[in-house]
Design a protein around this motif. Structure first.
Motif, PDB file in Angstrom:
ATOM      1  N   GLU A  71       0.845  -1.189   0.000  1.00 33.60           N
ATOM      2  CA  GLU A  71       0.000   0.000   0.000  1.00 33.60           C
ATOM      3  C   GLU A  71       0.884   1.244   0.000  1.00 33.60           C
ATOM      4  O   GLU A  71       1.949   1.264   0.609  1.00 33.60           O
ATOM      5  N   ILE A  72       0.414   2.269  -0.685  1.00 29.76           N
ATOM      6  CA  ILE A  72       1.241   3.457  -0.914  1.00 29.76           C
ATOM      7  C   ILE A  72       0.498   4.710  -0.485  1.00 29.76           C
ATOM      8  O   ILE A  72      -0.698   4.864  -0.743  1.00 29.76           O
ATOM      9  N   ILE A  73       1.235   5.622   0.145  1.00 31.44           N
ATOM     10  CA  ILE A  73       0.786   6.999   0.330  1.00 31.44           C
ATOM     11  C   ILE A  73       1.767   7.868  -0.434  1.00 31.44           C
ATOM     12  O   ILE A  73       2.978   7.764  -0.240  1.00 31.44           O
ATOM     13  N   LEU A  74       1.254   8.692  -1.309  1.00 35.89           N
ATOM     14  CA  LEU A  74       2.096   9.535  -2.160  1.00 35.89           C
ATOM     15  C   LEU A  74       2.023  10.982  -1.697  1.00 35.89           C
ATOM     16  O   LEU A  74       0.934  11.518  -1.480  1.00 35.89           O
ATOM     17  N   ILE A  75       3.179  11.597  -1.560  1.00 35.08           N
ATOM     18  CA  ILE A  75       3.264  13.011  -1.186  1.00 35.08           C
ATOM     19  C   ILE A  75       4.164  13.694  -2.202  1.00 35.08           C
ATOM     20  O   ILE A  75       5.300  13.253  -2.423  1.00 35.08           O
ATOM     21  N   LEU A  98      -4.827   0.571  -8.785  1.00 38.29           N
ATOM     22  CA  LEU A  98      -4.769   1.829  -8.058  1.00 38.29           C
ATOM     23  C   LEU A  98      -5.351   1.703  -6.653  1.00 38.29           C
ATOM     24  O   LEU A  98      -5.195   2.605  -5.828  1.00 38.29           O
ATOM     25  N   GLY A  99      -6.000   0.580  -6.364  1.00 39.18           N
ATOM     26  CA  GLY A  99      -6.581   0.381  -5.049  1.00 39.18           C
ATOM     27  C   GLY A  99      -5.554   0.337  -3.938  1.00 39.18           C
ATOM     28  O   GLY A  99      -5.881   0.582  -2.770  1.00 39.18           O
ATOM     29  N   LYS A 100      -4.302   0.038  -4.267  1.00 39.15           N
ATOM     30  CA  LYS A 100      -3.273  -0.025  -3.220  1.00 39.15           C
ATOM     31  C   LYS A 100      -2.751   1.366  -2.846  1.00 39.15           C
ATOM     32  O   LYS A 100      -1.985   1.496  -1.899  1.00 39.15           O
ATOM     33  N   ILE A 101      -3.181   2.392  -3.577  1.00 37.89           N
ATOM     34  CA  ILE A 101      -2.787   3.753  -3.234  1.00 37.89           C
ATOM     35  C   ILE A 101      -3.809   4.321  -2.262  1.00 37.89           C
ATOM     36  O   ILE A 101      -4.957   4.579  -2.620  1.00 37.89           O
ATOM     37  N   LYS A 102      -3.405   4.492  -1.025  1.00 37.68           N
ATOM     38  CA  LYS A 102      -4.317   4.943   0.026  1.00 37.68           C
ATOM     39  C   LYS A 102      -4.672   6.416  -0.094  1.00 37.68           C
ATOM     40  O   LYS A 102      -5.807   6.819   0.168  1.00 37.68           O
ATOM     41  N   HIS A 103      -3.690   7.230  -0.463  1.00 35.29           N
ATOM     42  CA  HIS A 103      -3.919   8.677  -0.456  1.00 35.29           C
ATOM     43  C   HIS A 103      -2.785   9.351  -1.225  1.00 35.29           C
ATOM     44  O   HIS A 103      -1.627   8.978  -1.079  1.00 35.29           O
ATOM     45  N   PHE A 104      -3.138  10.309  -2.044  1.00 37.22           N
ATOM     46  CA  PHE A 104      -2.162  11.156  -2.732  1.00 37.22           C
ATOM     47  C   PHE A 104      -2.353  12.576  -2.229  1.00 37.22           C
ATOM     48  O   PHE A 104      -3.435  13.149  -2.333  1.00 37.22           O
ATOM     49  N   THR A 124      -7.458  11.801  -3.463  1.00 33.46           N
ATOM     50  CA  THR A 124      -6.459  12.834  -3.733  1.00 33.46           C
ATOM     51  C   THR A 124      -6.779  14.121  -2.988  1.00 33.46           C
ATOM     52  O   THR A 124      -7.916  14.604  -3.032  1.00 33.46           O
ATOM     53  N   SER A 125      -5.784  14.677  -2.306  1.00 36.24           N
ATOM     54  CA  SER A 125      -5.894  15.980  -1.649  1.00 36.24           C
ATOM     55  C   SER A 125      -4.867  16.912  -2.276  1.00 36.24           C
ATOM     56  O   SER A 125      -3.664  16.651  -2.192  1.00 36.24           O
ATOM     57  N   THR A 151     -10.084  16.343  -3.886  1.00 33.24           N
ATOM     58  CA  THR A 151     -10.486  17.443  -3.019  1.00 33.24           C
ATOM     59  C   THR A 151      -9.388  18.495  -3.050  1.00 33.24           C
ATOM     60  O   THR A 151      -8.216  18.188  -2.845  1.00 33.24           O
ATOM     61  N   CYS A 152      -9.780  19.732  -3.327  1.00 34.08           N
ATOM     62  CA  CYS A 152      -8.812  20.832  -3.398  1.00 34.08           C
ATOM     63  C   CYS A 152      -8.934  21.716  -2.160  1.00 34.08           C
ATOM     64  O   CYS A 152     -10.038  22.028  -1.711  1.00 34.08           O
ATOM     65  N   ILE A 153      -7.803  22.100  -1.634  1.00 37.29           N
ATOM     66  CA  ILE A 153      -7.735  22.972  -0.457  1.00 37.29           C
ATOM     67  C   ILE A 153      -6.916  24.197  -0.848  1.00 37.29           C
ATOM     68  O   ILE A 153      -5.761  24.069  -1.268  1.00 37.29           O
ATOM     69  N   ARG A 154      -7.521  25.369  -0.717  1.00 38.99           N
ATOM     70  CA  ARG A 154      -6.815  26.610  -1.068  1.00 38.99           C
ATOM     71  C   ARG A 154      -6.317  27.279   0.205  1.00 38.99           C
ATOM     72  O   ARG A 154      -7.087  27.543   1.126  1.00 38.99           O
ATOM     73  N   THR A 155      -5.041  27.549   0.250  1.00 38.02           N
ATOM     74  CA  THR A 155      -4.450  28.186   1.424  1.00 38.02           C
ATOM     75  C   THR A 155      -4.297  29.688   1.192  1.00 38.02           C
ATOM     76  O   THR A 155      -4.553  30.187   0.089  1.00 38.02           O
TER      77      THR A 155
END
Length: 202
Positions: A71-75, A98-104, A124-125, A151-155
């Protein structure tokens, strides 16, 4: 996945924090294992384009993802985040699981503006700066809203706020965000990560 500066102290510290939780961590940069010290962002960009460029960086990222069996988390940061977005869209076409990708999690992925029709097909965040020089952030976020997994987050920060080598580094906020990223359980849960990020008030 690093930005055009490659290795940085903050990025390596993040890797060590995750390794301390008994996780395998791979830091991918445009320059392999080479460390470079750039005097300006322009010199870093010139080296990046001469060594690799955006499309080839995405190909390197795609190959690394496909080689992973766990399983992968991508940053990703800047060019690295854009490369992940493009890579995920590309490997989706070759029946990759792609199911093994937990979160990008992608920070200020400015090149995504060229890939708005693509979809990463995983949770995806994307964390955007308040504004970008070359495009309208609001328009890009609106286009990405068509992808249900994104999901997009604007800072209220500027492009490069996570990198101490950038002229737009935000020393008052970056350490707190890196502290969140260093918690593997948190970043594997997209909704919790987004909630904690919003609490920082960035």
């Amino acid at each position: 996945m690093s930005d055009i500066f490659g290795f940085s102290q903050s990025l390596e510290a993040l890797g060590q924090a995750l390794i301390s939780e008994a996780h395998q961590v791979d830091i991918i940069t445009p320059y392999g294992d080479m460390h470079h010290e750039f005097e300006t962002e322009q010199s870093a960009y010139q080296m990046f384009m001469a060594q690799l460029g955006h499309l080839q960086y995405a190909q390197c990222v795609a190959a690394a993802i496909q080689d992973c069996d766990e399983e992968i988390i991508l940053i990703g940061f800047s060019a690295g985040a854009s490369a992940i977005f493009k890579a995920l869209s590309d490997i989706k076409q070759v029946n990759f699981n792609l199911g093994k990708i937990k979160h990008f999690i992608g920070f200020y992925p400015s090149q995504i503006r060229h890939y708005l029709a693509l979809s990463p097909a995983c949770t995806t965040s994307l964390i955007f700066p308040d504004a970008e020089v070359h495009f309208d952030v609001s328009a890009v976020i609106l286009a990405l809203a068509e992808h249900r997994e994104v999901t997009c987050i604007r800072t209220n920060l500027n492009h490069g706020f996570m990198n101490s080598l950038s002229e737009h580094f935000a020393p008052q906020m970056s350490p707190a965000i890196f502290a969140l990223l260093g918690q593997s359980k948190l970043i594997s849960d997209a909704s919790q990560f987004r909630h904690r990020l919003s609490q920082l008030g960035c």
